[in-house]
Design a protein around this motif. Sequence first.
Motif, short mmCIF file in Angstrom:
data_model
loop_
_atom_site.label_atom_id
_atom_site.label_comp_id
_atom_site.label_asym_id
_atom_site.label_seq_id
_atom_site.Cartn_x
_atom_site.Cartn_y
_atom_site.Cartn_z
N GLU A 108 39.50 82.86 39.41
CA GLU A 108 39.66 84.10 40.18
C GLU A 108 38.30 84.65 40.59
OE1 GLU A 108 43.77 85.94 38.25
OE2 GLU A 108 41.82 86.34 37.29
N SER B 86 37.57 84.27 49.47
CA SER B 86 38.48 85.31 49.97
C SER B 86 37.77 86.54 50.49
CB SER B 86 39.44 85.74 48.85
OG SER B 86 38.76 86.51 47.87
N ASN C 228 41.24 89.11 43.04
CA ASN C 228 41.86 87.80 43.27
C ASN C 228 42.73 87.49 42.06
OD1 ASN C 228 40.32 86.54 45.78
ND2 ASN C 228 38.86 87.72 44.58
N ALA D 150 45.36 85.07 40.36
CA ALA D 150 45.86 83.70 40.40
C ALA D 150 47.31 83.63 39.97
CB ALA D 150 45.00 82.80 39.51
N THR D 151 48.08 82.83 40.69
CA THR D 151 49.53 82.68 40.46
C THR D 151 49.87 81.21 40.36
OG1 THR D 151 50.03 82.61 42.83
CG2 THR D 151 49.95 84.79 41.80
N ALA E 159 53.10 84.32 44.91
CA ALA E 159 52.20 85.35 45.44
C ALA E 159 52.91 86.18 46.50
CB ALA E 159 50.95 84.69 46.01
N ILE F 121 46.88 82.26 44.97
CA ILE F 121 46.12 83.47 44.68
C ILE F 121 46.55 84.56 45.66
CG2 ILE F 121 43.84 84.48 45.23
CD1 ILE F 121 42.52 82.64 43.35
N ALA G 291 44.77 87.85 47.28
CA ALA G 291 43.49 88.54 47.43
C ALA G 291 43.73 89.90 48.09
CB ALA G 291 42.54 87.71 48.29
N ALA H 206 44.16 75.76 36.91
CA ALA H 206 42.91 76.45 37.26
C ALA H 206 41.71 75.54 37.07
CB ALA H 206 42.77 77.70 36.40
#
Length: 326
Positions: free
Chosen positions: A35, A42, A47, A49-50, A56, A181, A183, A224
């Motif tokens: 992130e 971004s 940010n 993260a998903t 998202a 993600i 943003a 990630a």
Amino acid sequence: MKILHTKLSDASLEQIKDVLLSGDIGFGANVTLFESQFQVFSQARHNVATNSASAAAFMIFSYLKETYGICDVYTPSLTFTSPTWAAKHFGHNIIFVDVNDELLFDIEDYKEKRKLRPNTKAVLMPVLYGGVSTVPGFGAIKDDEIVVVDAAHCPTPTIESDFTFFSFHPVKPICSPDGGIIATDIDAAAQYFRAYRNFGRLNTLNSYDIVQQGFKFYMNNLSASIALESMKDYKNNVETRRGVYDYIKTKFKGRFLEHDTNSSYYFATLITEEAASISHEYNLVKHYPLLHKTKYYNNKNSLANTERLHPKIVNLPLYDQDIYNS
């Protein structure tokens, strides 16, 4: 079988191996690190993260429903279903907008449709089709609309937005087994998303409280970790894709859509009368069936330019030149 359509270095593979051996493959430290490092792409303060771009989008439209009530969501029909479905799921009104000759959100068509519904909160959801970083002229139309950018094809957007969501699928320029993600610069929204992706929980001293709706939408540590390693080679990856793009422009006849300076070169879009035969020869699946023509959405409104161009579209992969040398 190739799992990720990118080449990770030996050092990167060792980093990923260490995560696997550690057993720390749920929510972990690399999620937060990803992130933080993704902010360079971004350009947003938050940010989140998903586990997918679909998750998202789902959270964004949940937040918009709770914040503004039912909105009118203006978006092209030439896109993937999940963001539009998420908006529809929360009761927002879907208004499909035509595309211009570059297959991007048609600003003039939006203006005409907006005139018919001036009193409902408007959400504009342009798609950065093929990896381009912006929709030319888009910033000039923004008034009190909310802008949600579908940047699933481009991790380096330059278009201004309230929310942008990203995707890190295995064939994307930044790749992972799965992931996304959100943003945003909106503090309250970021707090909402962080709780939502973790079942709506708020941790207490030795337990947790449920403070809002939520689900298991967080990115895991393994995804990630892979995304972090892939991100290191993003510039080289894009240069490779640009090279393949330049090569196939000499191989196929027709009109290729241009990529801008910050494009990710996710795929090359060719507009040609030979679309059906090229797709058959290279075993390509069309991106995408027009949503307004599908059984689920079943929208009777005509989108003249979208429907004129759709049979002529060929989206050619750029991650491997060998596809075209066999």
